[in-house]
Design an enzyme around this catalytic site. Sequence first.
Site, PDB file in Angstrom:
ATOM      1  N   SER A 194      37.928  28.564  37.048  1.00  0.00           N
ATOM      2  CA  SER A 194      37.707  29.727  37.297  1.00  0.00           C
ATOM      3  C   SER A 194      36.460  30.008  38.093  1.00  0.00           C
ATOM      4  CB  SER A 194      37.943  30.694  36.277  1.00  0.00           C
ATOM      5  OG  SER A 194      37.827  31.861  36.522  1.00  0.00           O
TER       6      SER A 194
ATOM      7  N   ASP B  66      49.354  33.002  37.001  1.00  0.00           N
ATOM      8  CA  ASP B  66      47.934  33.460  37.126  1.00  0.00           C
ATOM      9  C   ASP B  66      47.813  34.696  37.571  1.00  0.00           C
ATOM     10  OD1 ASP B  66      45.047  33.773  37.488  1.00  0.00           O
ATOM     11  OD2 ASP B  66      44.773  31.428  37.784  1.00  0.00           O
TER      12      ASP B  66
ATOM     13  N   HIS C 288      46.198  32.166  33.763  1.00  0.00           N
ATOM     14  CA  HIS C 288      44.737  31.694  34.180  1.00  0.00           C
ATOM     15  C   HIS C 288      43.850  30.827  33.190  1.00  0.00           C
ATOM     16  CE1 HIS C 288      41.549  32.256  37.085  1.00  0.00           C
ATOM     17  NE2 HIS C 288      40.552  32.566  36.154  1.00  0.00           N
TER      18      HIS C 288
HETATM   19  C1  MLT Z   1      35.818  34.933  40.369  1.00  0.00           C
HETATM   20  O1  MLT Z   1      35.234  35.793  40.177  1.00  0.00           O
HETATM   21  O2  MLT Z   1      35.360  33.580  40.549  1.00  0.00           O
HETATM   22  C2  MLT Z   1      37.122  34.987  40.078  1.00  0.00           C
HETATM   23  O3  MLT Z   1      37.731  36.166  40.048  1.00  0.00           O
HETATM   24  C3  MLT Z   1      37.365  34.231  38.711  1.00  0.00           C
HETATM   25  C4  MLT Z   1      36.914  34.675  37.496  1.00  0.00           C
HETATM   26  O4  MLT Z   1      35.710  34.349  37.296  1.00  0.00           O
HETATM   27  O5  MLT Z   1      37.440  35.537  36.706  1.00  0.00           O
END
Ligand code: MLT
Length: 202
Positions: free
Chosen positions: A103, A153, A184
């Site tokens: 992520s 996701d 996700h």
């Molecule tokens: C981010 O902020 O890098 C993306 O939205 C993924 C997350 O951290 O939720």
Amino acid sequence: KLSFTHRFEPATVAGSPPLLLLHGTGGDESDLLPLGRAVSPGSALLSPRGPVPENGMPRFFRRLAEGVFDEADLRRRARELADFIAEAREAYGIAAPVALGFSNGANIAAALLLLHPGVLAGAALLRPMMPLAEPPVPDLTGTPVLMLSGMADPIVPAENAARLAGILGRAGADVAHDIQPAGHGLGQADVTAVQAWMARMV
Ligand code: MLT
């Protein structure tokens, strides 16, 4: 003293590639150690904590909203992380690491690939998205990259992940992009896929 709060576990099998573990929003330097051990037993593990708190939740760079990034901050943080990797390589005597990021951690790993080619020996990106609106096309010839996206996701549109895969491929990276029947979050299928990819790499 190195510039990021981090954990380091030395390799137990000589010649196994060191892993750089990059957690998701709200994680920390301990989060991905079990995943790193599972996907590449014997590898050295270098696991920094994201230096940017968002309401107390560690991240690797600032965002303005979910999926909307502060690119000036992202560029600065990517440089700082590249510097930390260089310091840690020297301090611990390890080779260029393969990133394993989830992520937000996958997104800073993608930024490292695009902005600082050569810092990572490869990358497994779990639920990544395109970190930059106008990415450069660096020379990543032969760099192995695994992308694992979730079909359902809610944070990463399929088109966005495909664009990242396309740019990395155009840069010459050896990209494998798997779309998992998942959201996700991570599941066992992700662990198995990274394990198989790591096994092919060494
Ligand atoms: C981010 O902020 O890098 C993306 O939205 C993924 C997350 O951290 O939720």
